[in-house]
Design an enzyme around this catalytic site. Structure first.
Site, mmCIF file in Angstrom:
data_model
loop_
_atom_site.group_PDB
_atom_site.id
_atom_site.type_symbol
_atom_site.label_atom_id
_atom_site.label_comp_id
_atom_site.label_asym_id
_atom_site.label_seq_id
_atom_site.Cartn_x
_atom_site.Cartn_y
_atom_site.Cartn_z
ATOM 1 N N HIS A 134 38.938 43.157 35.623
ATOM 2 C CA HIS A 134 39.141 41.751 35.245
ATOM 3 C C HIS A 134 38.537 41.479 33.859
ATOM 4 O O HIS A 134 39.219 40.995 32.958
ATOM 5 C CB HIS A 134 38.495 40.848 36.304
ATOM 6 C CG HIS A 134 38.652 39.384 36.031
ATOM 7 N ND1 HIS A 134 39.552 38.595 36.704
ATOM 8 C CD2 HIS A 134 38.031 38.562 35.148
ATOM 9 C CE1 HIS A 134 39.482 37.352 36.244
ATOM 10 N NE2 HIS A 134 38.553 37.304 35.298
ATOM 11 N N GLU A 135 37.281 41.818 33.711
ATOM 12 C CA GLU A 135 36.607 41.518 32.441
ATOM 13 C C GLU A 135 37.179 42.368 31.309
ATOM 14 O O GLU A 135 37.230 41.930 30.164
ATOM 15 C CB GLU A 135 35.094 41.704 32.566
ATOM 16 C CG GLU A 135 34.423 40.815 33.633
ATOM 17 C CD GLU A 135 34.753 39.330 33.529
ATOM 18 O OE1 GLU A 135 35.120 38.868 32.422
ATOM 19 O OE2 GLU A 135 34.679 38.631 34.554
ATOM 20 N N HIS A 140 40.024 40.510 29.807
ATOM 21 C CA HIS A 140 39.565 39.518 28.820
ATOM 22 C C HIS A 140 39.203 40.217 27.508
ATOM 23 O O HIS A 140 39.539 39.751 26.423
ATOM 24 C CB HIS A 140 38.324 38.787 29.348
ATOM 25 C CG HIS A 140 38.618 37.749 30.405
ATOM 26 N ND1 HIS A 140 39.501 36.715 30.207
ATOM 27 C CD2 HIS A 140 38.112 37.564 31.659
ATOM 28 C CE1 HIS A 140 39.539 35.946 31.299
ATOM 29 N NE2 HIS A 140 38.704 36.443 32.199
ATOM 30 N N GLU A 166 42.977 34.038 31.102
ATOM 31 C CA GLU A 166 42.875 34.454 32.503
ATOM 32 C C GLU A 166 44.108 35.260 32.926
ATOM 33 O O GLU A 166 44.024 36.105 33.826
ATOM 34 C CB GLU A 166 42.669 33.222 33.393
ATOM 35 C CG GLU A 166 42.247 33.507 34.821
ATOM 36 C CD GLU A 166 40.836 34.081 34.955
ATOM 37 O OE1 GLU A 166 40.121 34.231 33.936
ATOM 38 O OE2 GLU A 166 40.446 34.387 36.092
HETATM 39 ZN ZN ZN Z 1 38.345 35.560 34.106
#
Ligand code: ZN
Length: 512
Positions: free
Chosen positions: A277-278, A281, A307
């Site tokens: 997830h990170e 980003h 996101e």
């Molecule tokens: Zn996030």
């Protein structure tokens, strides 16, 4: 010809002078980002108060520098350089983006901003204690104060840039150029499609995820997390990974991406999917066109688009069969006791286990958006529907019954679970679901363009997808609006259909 982005000499054009002024403000923003990263990864807790003062000073200085009358004069003087240039040219986009930011920033008095920062910091402290004791009454006066300040903040924007709905200015802080009516259209359609899917999943048995539970020594988890990141198309020598309590990623520079994660010795899924997830980003931050670095267009502002990138790597890639096929041999090597004899099928189902639950940050992919919809609907009721804050727990619990079929046993596991409202962040929550909607659309577009996508993921090759995202999303920074980025990527208007289709597949997989 594009304006030179170097130092403006005495004879530089007005746009060059403007860019130089704004670059100094941006550099202070980068300094603040390093301090904030340090605060959440390295700083001893005793430094909290002093660091809050430093960060608040930097924020105030940046705000004052940006609101300066001279920035407006330089903007006026730079307008002729942008006139007649295409909307997506550097000059036109810079003047457009800066004008809007500058006008917006000057509408809110500095005292109100300071008051909001102070109130949210006091409320956050009160919230830690209130949540621990599950005491909603203790946080109520703080929430009332935050809402009152947020209303005053929104009032400052009366008539600005087509704002109509009282929630528009709140949303615009996190999702520029998106209005409440469109968000309601999109998230309303998502709720209508999702509630029956979650009901169906809740009638079935959650998939067995015992292979992800047990004991996973932290050094082996750390090594695995670093391996997973090293094979993603992040800049070489341009990222690092550190542990933290609430994972985040921050781009200090294009080649300086800080990724963080949390490790849970008893559940491997925490680190595995939070790293991806990170990383999503981080890839976005690192993928902006180098031409835009240290310019106003290099800062990504749409949390929805941001996101969409994290969720795509976490869920569309990270929980997919091809990815897990690629990773499974490594899991077997790192944790032989847990994965000996475990088949790909089992891991795939475990990764997609679905069961309605009370806590948003622990929710599975299928049920996650219902947590967000509850918060979005309640925010709208607070700001336009006359919902009294004293009745917030009741309204919360009712929706958890209706949407997730759950009884909320106490406010700690209900309305007090998230920091956003104590922090005064109203308008933030819907961007999480918007990100999932966008991820669904972008994934469909990428798959159509890249017929070999799944094979390359199964082979542990991510450059193809990374390149597609960079080309169609990342590189633009703020040069294009989020809607225009999606249009050019072949996604058309916002639509929940690709996400719902994706989640329909998760019902079968995550339950039996
Ligand atoms: Zn996030």
């Amino acid at each position: 010809m594009e304006a030179a982005r170097g130092q403006a000499g005495a004879d530089g054009s007005p746009l060059e002078h403007l860019l130089e002024r704004v670059r100094r403000i941006g550099d202070l923003g980068s300094a603040a980002a390093v301090l904030a990263w340090d605060e959440r990864t390295m700083m001893p807790s005793g430094g909290a108060e002093a660091r809050a003062e430093v960060l608040s000073t930097v924020a105030r200085v940046r705000h004052e520098m940006f609101c300066d009358e001279e920035i407006g004069e330089l903007l006026e003087a730079a307008r002729p350089e942008a006139a007649g240039k295409p909307d997506d040219s550097f000059e036109a986009a810079t003047v457009r983006v800066l004008s809007r930011d500058w006008e917006k920033a000057r509408l809110v008095p500095a005292e109100l901003r300071a008051e909001m920062a102070r109130a949210s910091s006091i409320a956050e402290h009160a919230w830690v204690d209130a949540r621990r004791r599950s005491d909603f009454k203790a946080i109520l006066p703080h929430l009332e104060r935050n809402v009152e300040l947020a209303r005053r903040f929104a009032d400052c924007y009366r008539g600005f840039d087509g704002f109509e709905h009282p929630y528009d200015p709140l949303l615009d802080e996190y999702e520029p150029e998106m209005d409440t009516a469109e968000m309601q259209r999109v998230l309303g359609a998502l709720r209508d499609g999702l509630v029956p899917l979650v009901e169906e999943a809740a009638r079935r048995k959650p998939a067995d995820d015992s292979c992800l539970r047990g004991r996973f020594p932290l050094p082996a988890q750390r090594e695995l997390a670093n391996q997973l990141l090293a094979e993603l198309p992040l800049p070489a020598d341009g990222w690092r990974l550190d542990p933290t309590e609430h994972p985040f990623a921050t781009g200090i520079a294009l080649a300086d991406v800080r990724i963080t994660t949390r490790y849970d010795e008893r559940y491997l899924g925490t680190a595995l999917w939070s790293v991806l997830h990170e990383a999503g980003h981080g890839l976005y931050e690192a993928g902006v066109d180098p031409e835009l670095e240290r310019t106003p267009l290099g800062n990504i502002r749409s949390l929805g688009l941001h996101e969409s990138q994290s969720r795509m790597w976490e869920n569309w890639v990270g929980r997919s069969r091809p990815y897990l096929k690629h990773v499974l041999p490594r899991l077997r090597r790192a944790f032989p006791d847990s994965f000996r004899g475990v088949r790909l099928d089992q891991v795939h189902r475990a990764a997609n286990r679905s069961q309605p639950s009370l806590i948003r940050v622990e929710a599975d992919e299928l049920t996650y958006n219902l947590h967000i919809l509850v918060r979005f609907e309640l925010e709208l009721e607070i700001f336009t529907g006359g919902l009294e804050l004293a009745k917030l727990p009741e309204a919360w619990n009712e929706r958890y019954r209706d949407y997730l079929g759950l009884d909320v046993p106490d406010d700690a596991r209900g309305v007090l679970q998230d920091v956003h409202w104590p922090a005064g962040a109203f308008g933030y929550f819907p961007t999480y679901s918007l990100g999932n909607v966008i991820a669904g659309q972008l994934w469909a577009a990428a798959r159509a363009d890249l017929p070999g996508l799944e094979e390359s993921i199964a082979a542990g090759e991510f450059a193809e997808l990374g390149g597609w995202l960079r080309e169609h999303v990342h590189r633009y920074g703020r040069r294009l609006s989020p809607a225009e980025i999606l249009r050019r990527a072949g996604c058309g208007r916002l639509s929940v259909d690709p996400l719902l289709q994706h989640l329909r597949g998760r019902v079968e997989l995550g339950t039996s």
